[in-house]
Motif scaffolding. Structure first.
Motif, PDB file in Angstrom:
ATOM      1  N   MET A   1      40.744 -36.903  38.820  1.00 55.89           N
ATOM      2  CA  MET A   1      42.105 -36.380  38.945  1.00 55.89           C
ATOM      3  C   MET A   1      43.108 -37.487  38.653  1.00 55.89           C
ATOM      4  SD  MET A   1      42.628 -36.006  43.026  1.00 55.89           S
ATOM      5  CE  MET A   1      42.238 -37.315  44.149  1.00 55.89           C
ATOM      6  N   VAL A   2      44.327 -37.076  38.434  1.00 54.46           N
ATOM      7  CA  VAL A   2      45.426 -38.006  38.228  1.00 54.46           C
ATOM      8  C   VAL A   2      46.410 -37.794  39.371  1.00 54.46           C
ATOM      9  CG1 VAL A   2      47.327 -38.686  36.715  1.00 54.46           C
ATOM     10  CG2 VAL A   2      45.144 -37.971  35.725  1.00 54.46           C
ATOM     11  N   LEU A   3      46.721 -38.868  40.080  1.00 53.79           N
ATOM     12  CA  LEU A   3      47.685 -38.808  41.174  1.00 53.79           C
ATOM     13  C   LEU A   3      49.047 -39.257  40.676  1.00 53.79           C
ATOM     14  CD1 LEU A   3      45.562 -40.451  43.980  1.00 53.79           C
ATOM     15  CD2 LEU A   3      46.071 -38.037  43.711  1.00 53.79           C
ATOM     16  N   LYS A   4      50.067 -38.500  41.050  1.00 51.84           N
ATOM     17  CA  LYS A   4      51.434 -38.841  40.670  1.00 51.84           C
ATOM     18  C   LYS A   4      52.314 -38.755  41.902  1.00 51.84           C
ATOM     19  CE  LYS A   4      50.982 -37.117  35.986  1.00 51.84           C
ATOM     20  NZ  LYS A   4      51.587 -36.291  34.948  1.00 51.84           N
ATOM     21  N   PRO A   5      53.361 -39.562  41.966  1.00 50.67           N
ATOM     22  CA  PRO A   5      54.270 -39.477  43.117  1.00 50.67           C
ATOM     23  C   PRO A   5      54.957 -38.116  43.173  1.00 50.67           C
ATOM     24  CG  PRO A   5      54.777 -41.388  41.728  1.00 50.67           C
ATOM     25  CD  PRO A   5      53.742 -40.588  41.015  1.00 50.67           C
ATOM     26  N   ALA A   6      55.113 -37.573  44.372  1.00 52.58           N
ATOM     27  CA  ALA A   6      55.742 -36.261  44.541  1.00 52.58           C
ATOM     28  C   ALA A   6      57.173 -36.249  44.015  1.00 52.58           C
ATOM     29  CB  ALA A   6      55.713 -35.853  46.010  1.00 52.58           C
ATOM     30  N   GLU A   7      57.873 -37.378  44.166  1.00 51.58           N
ATOM     31  CA  GLU A   7      59.272 -37.408  43.729  1.00 51.58           C
ATOM     32  C   GLU A   7      59.415 -37.595  42.218  1.00 51.58           C
ATOM     33  OE1 GLU A   7      58.062 -41.405  45.383  1.00 51.58           O
ATOM     34  OE2 GLU A   7      58.070 -39.383  46.160  1.00 51.58           O
ATOM     35  N   GLY A   8      58.325 -37.692  41.507  1.00 54.85           N
ATOM     36  CA  GLY A   8      58.369 -37.839  40.051  1.00 54.85           C
ATOM     37  C   GLY A   8      58.612 -39.269  39.622  1.00 54.85           C
TER      38      GLY A   8
ATOM     39  N   MET B   1      49.482 -33.875  48.775  1.00 50.99           N
ATOM     40  CA  MET B   1      48.806 -34.644  49.793  1.00 50.99           C
ATOM     41  C   MET B   1      49.838 -35.529  50.487  1.00 50.99           C
ATOM     42  SD  MET B   1      45.705 -37.401  49.414  1.00 50.99           S
ATOM     43  CE  MET B   1      46.519 -38.480  48.274  1.00 50.99           C
ATOM     44  N   ASP B   2      49.789 -35.530  51.777  1.00 49.44           N
ATOM     45  CA  ASP B   2      50.670 -36.373  52.582  1.00 49.44           C
ATOM     46  C   ASP B   2      49.856 -37.582  53.037  1.00 49.44           C
ATOM     47  OD1 ASP B   2      52.355 -37.589  54.382  1.00 49.44           O
ATOM     48  OD2 ASP B   2      52.629 -35.815  55.636  1.00 49.44           O
ATOM     49  N   LEU B   3      50.168 -38.750  52.489  1.00 48.58           N
ATOM     50  CA  LEU B   3      49.406 -39.953  52.803  1.00 48.58           C
ATOM     51  C   LEU B   3      49.541 -40.384  54.252  1.00 48.58           C
ATOM     52  CD1 LEU B   3      50.035 -42.057  49.584  1.00 48.58           C
ATOM     53  CD2 LEU B   3      47.954 -40.841  50.226  1.00 48.58           C
ATOM     54  N   SER B   4      50.586 -39.948  54.920  1.00 53.02           N
ATOM     55  CA  SER B   4      50.763 -40.322  56.320  1.00 53.02           C
ATOM     56  C   SER B   4      49.982 -39.405  57.265  1.00 53.02           C
ATOM     57  CB  SER B   4      52.248 -40.325  56.684  1.00 53.02           C
ATOM     58  OG  SER B   4      52.762 -39.006  56.581  1.00 53.02           O
ATOM     59  N   ASP B   5      49.399 -38.342  56.729  1.00 54.76           N
ATOM     60  CA  ASP B   5      48.643 -37.376  57.530  1.00 54.76           C
ATOM     61  C   ASP B   5      47.154 -37.522  57.202  1.00 54.76           C
ATOM     62  OD1 ASP B   5      47.716 -35.203  58.991  1.00 54.76           O
ATOM     63  OD2 ASP B   5      48.378 -33.734  57.510  1.00 54.76           O
ATOM     64  N   GLU B   6      46.370 -37.994  58.181  1.00 57.26           N
ATOM     65  CA  GLU B   6      44.942 -38.235  57.938  1.00 57.26           C
ATOM     66  C   GLU B   6      44.197 -36.967  57.541  1.00 57.26           C
ATOM     67  OE1 GLU B   6      42.709 -40.658  60.646  1.00 57.26           O
ATOM     68  OE2 GLU B   6      44.492 -41.828  61.172  1.00 57.26           O
TER      69      GLU B   6
ATOM     70  N   ALA C   1      42.167 -36.533  54.121  1.00 53.95           N
ATOM     71  CA  ALA C   1      40.741 -36.183  54.188  1.00 53.95           C
ATOM     72  C   ALA C   1      40.458 -34.926  53.365  1.00 53.95           C
ATOM     73  CB  ALA C   1      40.308 -35.991  55.636  1.00 53.95           C
ATOM     74  N   ALA C   2      41.349 -33.953  53.419  1.00 54.38           N
ATOM     75  CA  ALA C   2      41.170 -32.726  52.632  1.00 54.38           C
ATOM     76  C   ALA C   2      41.218 -33.028  51.134  1.00 54.38           C
ATOM     77  CB  ALA C   2      42.234 -31.704  53.009  1.00 54.38           C
ATOM     78  N   ALA C   3      42.120 -33.915  50.728  1.00 54.50           N
ATOM     79  CA  ALA C   3      42.210 -34.284  49.315  1.00 54.50           C
ATOM     80  C   ALA C   3      40.953 -35.019  48.867  1.00 54.50           C
ATOM     81  CB  ALA C   3      43.447 -35.146  49.080  1.00 54.50           C
ATOM     82  N   VAL C   4      40.435 -35.905  49.705  1.00 53.69           N
ATOM     83  CA  VAL C   4      39.202 -36.630  49.371  1.00 53.69           C
ATOM     84  C   VAL C   4      38.041 -35.651  49.249  1.00 53.69           C
ATOM     85  CG1 VAL C   4      37.504 -38.286  50.243  1.00 53.69           C
ATOM     86  CG2 VAL C   4      39.937 -38.836  50.327  1.00 53.69           C
TER      87      VAL C   4
END
Length: 126
Positions: free
Chosen positions: A27-34, A1-6, A10-13
């Protein structure tokens, strides 16, 4: 999910709402960069996003009543966040020591540190 892209957000929500509506826990959200760092150092390694039915099991059938939601929003979660970050940092240190072929007792120091932190009393409903 790209937080800067609405549209991406919206698709993730929508996916999360469909998942939890059909009985999924969340779900569990984790940073893409680890390993993410914020202005104050290591960032929280993950964030749990639970669904309504799961939260009903934890907080009771009336948790969505306005007075209960107001009370839940006032909880102080800084202690639990701090504990999670310290456990995460110790886990990383254990991995670094293992990869660097340090003696096993040096790896175990970190593991025992995590176990000691796990024994700290903490409000399980946070």
């Amino acid at each position: 999910m790209d937080l800067s892209d609405e549209a991406s957000a919206a698709a993730a929500v929508a996916w999360w709402e469909q998942l939890t509506a059909t009985g999924g826990e969340g779900m569990v959200l984790k940073p893409a960069e680890g390993l993410a760092r914020g202005p104050r150092g290591l960032a929280q390694p993950a964030l749990k996003c639970r669904g309504r039915e799961y939260l009903r099991l934890i907080y009771g059938p009336e948790y969505t009543a306005p007075e209960n939601l107001a009370r839940l929003r006032q909880r102080r979660v800084r202690g639990k966040q701090s504990l999670a970050l310290r456990e995460f940092a110790l886990g990383l240190e254990a991995l670094y020591r293992f990869v660097e072929h340090e003696p096993l007792y040096r790896v175990h120091e970190c593991v025992f540190g995590v176990l000691a932190l796990e024994s700290e009393p903490m409000d399980a409903s946070l």
